[in-house]
Design an enzyme around this catalytic site. Sequence first.
Site, PDB file in Angstrom:
ATOM      1  N   ASP A 115     -55.212  17.392 -28.597  1.00 20.78           N
ATOM      2  CA  ASP A 115     -55.486  17.766 -29.858  1.00 20.78           C
ATOM      3  C   ASP A 115     -54.671  19.117 -30.103  1.00 20.78           C
ATOM      4  OD1 ASP A 115     -57.422  15.837 -30.815  1.00 20.78           O
ATOM      5  OD2 ASP A 115     -59.015  16.665 -29.388  1.00 20.78           O
ATOM      6  N   ASP A 176     -55.447   8.124 -33.014  1.00 21.06           N
ATOM      7  CA  ASP A 176     -55.184   9.577 -33.515  1.00 21.06           C
ATOM      8  C   ASP A 176     -54.177  10.307 -33.091  1.00 21.06           C
ATOM      9  OD1 ASP A 176     -57.979   8.146 -33.042  1.00 21.06           O
ATOM     10  OD2 ASP A 176     -59.033  10.200 -33.356  1.00 21.06           O
TER      11      ASP A 176
END
Length: 398
Positions: A115, A176
């Site tokens: 992330d 993602d």
Amino acid sequence: MRKMLGITVCIISLCLFYCLNRKPQNPSALCKKSLDLAVEQYFTLDKTFPDSLFPRTLHPDGSLRTCRSDWWVSGFFPGSLWLLYEYSGNDSLKERALVRTAAVEKEKLNASDHDIGFKIGCSFGNGLRIAQVPGYTETMLTAARTLATRFNPRVGCIQSWGPNQERGWEFPVIVDNMMNLELLFRATSLTGDSAFYHIAVSHADRTLKNHYRPDGSCWHVLSYDPETGRVEKRNTAQGFSDESAWARGQSWGLYGFVMCYRETKAERYLSHAVKIADFLLNHPNLPKDGIPYWDYDAPDIPGTYRDTSAGAIMASALLELGDYVDTNRSLFYRDSAVRMLRSLSGDAFRSALNENGNFLLKHGVGSLPGQSEVDVPLTYGDYYYIEAMLRFLGTGQS
Ligand code: GLY
């Protein structure tokens, strides 16, 4: 009696005439109005929590739920402030963006998951692009180096999450992760070092080959054997089922492949993005207003939740995709994105000043299977909504 009847018929006719002839608001005016309101809402939201924290969503009682910089969403609020500064030129927004961005900086060394691209790219990346802030280049490069440590050459991918014994995942890669490749492409353009570029391209190629089904939809989570690079499992974490099309995952994939085409000009990424877009826009479960349900295969459609974050990401991606295709397709993608922006900007999904904790969008879904953040505002929904409106107006990247 007759007179009353006549007046009533007149009023009904006038109402009908008004409704039938009412023109929808010009989309540029609509975006400007919504962005002007967003500036006010974000100034107000910014005053409600300390500089060391980040807005995430609302608690069920309507109070603000914040997070620390290590949670994956920390870059979106600073990023939104940068985008709103880009739109408005308001120096107070820039001051607040600088402060909020500084609070994410330590994440440049956080290699615990993928992330880092969201966290540092949306905050420092926008600050660098929009305001060329001294020192931001170094933070971006450190972050890219950190992200690159998660690359396994045998798999050809960046590992998104740590191993998960319960799920039997040795080397999980989630769709993602396509979003985090942008940090690597930026690092190559900042340094000329193609090592970052090769990692990004390898990851995108493996994702294209292994994560996608013949119809253009994708699985959420793949687990690879880290020694052989073989795919061991195809599952979901946030979708309805392993074989379903989780809405935000589809949007991440679309956005990611459009971005990969922008950065590489490789035709395979463009044709793949077109395939994803066509799967989504022609899906029988996509509502007429263009805002997806949380999963395209949710069994209780239409009686289930929409996910405005999936809609905002998709609208933003479609606007960029429209720049790379022929005229007919371009019109189709742009019109679809405008339809989505109209819907997101209407009362059903868009909040008024001092409502919704001053987040912009309502009705996002974080994880329905996890019963976390269901039918709530989400900081990343706001970020991509702002970005999509800027893209429509021709301001901002792409
Ligand atoms: N992993 C980010 C998301 O929930 O979409």
